[in-house]
Write a protein that holds these residues in place. Sequence first.
Motif, PDB file in Angstrom:
ATOM      1  N   ARG B 208     -26.432  29.462  18.069  1.00 48.66           N
ATOM      2  CA  ARG B 208     -26.156  30.545  17.112  1.00 48.66           C
ATOM      3  C   ARG B 208     -27.124  31.703  17.341  1.00 48.66           C
ATOM      4  O   ARG B 208     -26.751  32.874  17.160  1.00 48.66           O
ATOM      5  CB  ARG B 208     -26.163  30.034  15.665  1.00 48.66           C
ATOM      6  N   ARG B 209     -28.352  31.395  17.758  1.00 50.84           N
ATOM      7  CA  ARG B 209     -29.266  32.449  18.147  1.00 50.84           C
ATOM      8  C   ARG B 209     -28.717  33.205  19.367  1.00 50.84           C
ATOM      9  O   ARG B 209     -28.733  34.430  19.426  1.00 50.84           O
ATOM     10  CB  ARG B 209     -30.634  31.815  18.490  1.00 50.84           C
ATOM     11  N   ASN B 210     -28.187  32.426  20.339  1.00 48.47           N
ATOM     12  CA  ASN B 210     -27.718  33.046  21.578  1.00 48.47           C
ATOM     13  C   ASN B 210     -26.565  34.021  21.337  1.00 48.47           C
ATOM     14  O   ASN B 210     -26.444  35.029  22.033  1.00 48.47           O
ATOM     15  CB  ASN B 210     -27.287  31.965  22.576  1.00 48.47           C
ATOM     16  N   LEU B 221     -27.681  39.751  31.305  1.00 45.56           N
ATOM     17  CA  LEU B 221     -28.104  39.500  32.682  1.00 45.56           C
ATOM     18  C   LEU B 221     -28.817  38.149  32.746  1.00 45.56           C
ATOM     19  O   LEU B 221     -29.810  37.946  32.035  1.00 45.56           O
ATOM     20  CB  LEU B 221     -29.065  40.603  33.142  1.00 45.56           C
ATOM     21  N   VAL B 222     -28.321  37.249  33.593  1.00 44.40           N
ATOM     22  CA  VAL B 222     -28.995  35.969  33.804  1.00 44.40           C
ATOM     23  C   VAL B 222     -29.767  36.066  35.127  1.00 44.40           C
ATOM     24  O   VAL B 222     -29.178  36.348  36.173  1.00 44.40           O
ATOM     25  CB  VAL B 222     -27.997  34.800  33.840  1.00 44.40           C
ATOM     26  N   VAL B 223     -31.073  35.854  35.050  1.00 47.17           N
ATOM     27  CA  VAL B 223     -31.947  36.094  36.215  1.00 47.17           C
ATOM     28  C   VAL B 223     -32.077  34.837  37.070  1.00 47.17           C
ATOM     29  O   VAL B 223     -31.868  34.876  38.281  1.00 47.17           O
ATOM     30  CB  VAL B 223     -33.334  36.582  35.745  1.00 47.17           C
ATOM     31  N   GLU B 224     -32.463  33.737  36.462  1.00 43.72           N
ATOM     32  CA  GLU B 224     -32.491  32.429  37.133  1.00 43.72           C
ATOM     33  C   GLU B 224     -32.087  31.406  36.089  1.00 43.72           C
ATOM     34  O   GLU B 224     -32.555  31.475  34.947  1.00 43.72           O
ATOM     35  CB  GLU B 224     -33.900  32.073  37.653  1.00 43.72           C
ATOM     36  N   ALA B 225     -31.259  30.452  36.475  1.00 41.18           N
ATOM     37  CA  ALA B 225     -30.844  29.433  35.507  1.00 41.18           C
ATOM     38  C   ALA B 225     -30.357  28.206  36.252  1.00 41.18           C
ATOM     39  O   ALA B 225     -29.557  28.305  37.178  1.00 41.18           O
ATOM     40  CB  ALA B 225     -29.729  29.971  34.614  1.00 41.18           C
ATOM     41  N   ALA B 226     -30.867  27.042  35.842  1.00 46.79           N
ATOM     42  CA  ALA B 226     -30.320  25.798  36.378  1.00 46.79           C
ATOM     43  C   ALA B 226     -28.939  25.571  35.768  1.00 46.79           C
ATOM     44  O   ALA B 226     -28.533  26.275  34.843  1.00 46.79           O
ATOM     45  CB  ALA B 226     -31.257  24.643  36.047  1.00 46.79           C
ATOM     46  N   LEU B 227     -28.221  24.594  36.315  1.00 46.31           N
ATOM     47  CA  LEU B 227     -26.863  24.360  35.828  1.00 46.31           C
ATOM     48  C   LEU B 227     -26.847  23.929  34.363  1.00 46.31           C
ATOM     49  O   LEU B 227     -25.840  24.092  33.676  1.00 46.31           O
ATOM     50  CB  LEU B 227     -26.164  23.314  36.700  1.00 46.31           C
ATOM     51  N   GLY B 230     -29.608  26.764  28.925  1.00 46.22           N
ATOM     52  CA  GLY B 230     -29.018  27.369  27.737  1.00 46.22           C
ATOM     53  C   GLY B 230     -28.575  28.798  27.980  1.00 46.22           C
ATOM     54  O   GLY B 230     -27.722  29.317  27.262  1.00 46.22           O
ATOM     55  N   SER B 231     -29.134  29.448  29.006  1.00 45.38           N
ATOM     56  CA  SER B 231     -28.715  30.834  29.256  1.00 45.38           C
ATOM     57  C   SER B 231     -27.260  30.907  29.694  1.00 45.38           C
ATOM     58  O   SER B 231     -26.621  31.942  29.526  1.00 45.38           O
ATOM     59  CB  SER B 231     -29.589  31.517  30.304  1.00 45.38           C
TER      60      SER B 231
END
Lengths: 367, 367
Positions: B208-210, B221-227, B230-231
């Motif tokens: 809900r924050r997201n 913009l997603v900079v780095e994210a594992a699979l 939460g991004s």
Amino acid sequence: MDDPKPWLALARAPGLHAGRLDPSVDPLALAGESRTALAALGFSEAVIAALRHPDAGSIAADERWLAGTGRRLVTWGAPDYPPLLAGIPDPPLVLFVEGDSAALSLPQLAIVGSRNPTALGRDTGEQFARHLAAAGLAITSGLALGIDAAAHRGALAAGGRTVAVMGCGLDTVYPREHVALAREIVADGALVSDLPTGTPPLKQHFPRRNRIISGLSLGTLVVEAALQSGSLITARLAAEQGREVFAIPGSIHNPMARGCHRLIRQGAKLVETADDIFAELGALLDGLRAQAQTEATGIATVSGPALDKDYEILLDALGFAPASIDTLVARTSLAADVVASMLLILELDGRVAQQPGGLYCRRLAGK
Amino acid sequence: MDDPKPWLALARAPGLHAGRLDPSVDPLALAGESRTALAALGFSEAVIAALRHPDAGSIAADERWLAGTGRRLVTWGAPDYPPLLAGIPDPPLVLFVEGDSAALSLPQLAIVGSRNPTALGRDTGEQFARHLAAAGLAITSGLALGIDAAAHRGALAAGGRTVAVMGCGLDTVYPREHVALAREIVADGALVSDLPTGTPPLKQHFPRRNRIISGLSLGTLVVEAALQSGSLITARLAAEQGREVFAIPGSIHNPMARGCHRLIRQGAKLVETADDIFAELGALLDGLRAQAQTEATGIATVSGPALDKDYEILLDALGFAPASIDTLVARTSLAADVVASMLLILELDGRVAQQPGGLYCRRLAGK
């Protein structure tokens, strides 16, 4: 082959390719046509001169080269002309081949990229080639420094097949650093060029070389490429030929990833693993099979004698992924020695191919 | 504002948001409705209880918090309710804000990513935030460790505005490591939450924050994210809200690039430079972009003062994905102890960073 001289004359007609000819025209008949008739076909003065007054000295040089071990011409319309290459808009009329010309007709993937890759990019190219070759795909590239060489080496390391398309006559190996690599490729695959002997590796030959790389292949994988890289030309040609384009992303701080990122923006498939490629090519191979079946029912083509029912069962059991004799025995309930001898016949017939690891796979329809 | 108590009661009605209400309904009138009338609107027992019998003690705690300097409620329908957030399917009825509530209505970009990025990823996030904030975009994120904090810090370093959306009540700063950063954000932007005081930072609050992070923003913009990051939820919510999704690609050997690659496959825009973002945000930002060109020339590339030749060789060998000392020894033919001491110097110099697993990676110059 009968006398190669007429084909060698065609090979030296500048810019001439099968896409310039009406399908009803026999290319070998062109040499006998009048100047006026050739001009009416739209050929340039240079093409007309090359057809009507071939340079006997150059053609003799081609014939001397062809007399060497393992060398041959593969000509337009011949049974061993690679079927995927025949499907591009501008197929060569003549291919000079050293090595196993049958390798040209294997299901293959082009792997190309920068002549000056990062160390990791080179490793990545070699690993993809190794993995894909071990799975039965032939690996096609351009024998250049960098990614091209890594791709050939990866395929060779896997005991797989590899095809190098040259931007010069096959009497030259370019770059010179790759003389030993070229010898290995001849032993386990083929060198090929549509350029006759004595043709130097000029920069302007590379786009026409690149269209053969992409044209022989189900798809083209770009591993690392700067924005000015010639591999982007190969990728564009692949897309224009209706083939898949694959690209490996990289850090935005790596200039050698810029070309790949451009391709991905333009619609190339983003590849992280070899499985991403198999996933796309699996569908493509199925599509080619469906197309071949449609064409076979629509047109009364003669694509070899009808198969015995047991052979049909065996081919169905083989499907479109490599399988061992044991697997095929389990799937068909035929005896192992029967399956083995049937596979041998199918292989001689060009319908299946043996791969490293004792696996068999189908070959493309009409081969 | 008049008496905040009715809004504070709404803020404590679990799961209630403006998307649940008919536009003709005044949210403040709900408290006066009968149980039957509220049930007829489809509200749960918990919501009905919260509206009809608000917890006076909790609301008093909210009021005490609100009495502090620079704190206020921004309520649904008020002139300062952020217009982009009002456009999502489930806008909060109440926002608790500390700092400048006007920052919520600025044109803004969300920058999010892994809590555990590579050093180069963190630098990249900070550089993008710095450049975009200098160009006049507010930078929105979630105050988490890793990329979120880098994004806030980049915006602050540029003298720009930044908004941190919290997954807890604003009487708590989570994570505790970011107490000082939160104070800086209050001074140059805002902390915001739709959760009332006393709400702990539970994992279930983060989606809900997201949706507020993405909902406040023109794009994410997603900079780095594992699979599993939460991004990727924030990116999905942005897409569902009709906002742009941007992702930065990375080496296929960097697990923190996998989430970004998945987003690109799903249609996110591949981003290499801040200009790629400006190009998409288009007309909205033409003015900002003109300003950007005067203030900066582009995201910094990996470069800096000239290095000794051996160091250049080592950095070239390191390339743009994490590598071990053994790998670097193999690539450079330098001795292992030489490589180790050179890496130490490069680390002290801010040019490389050590990662878990004994791997080294490059950092942006001058960090």
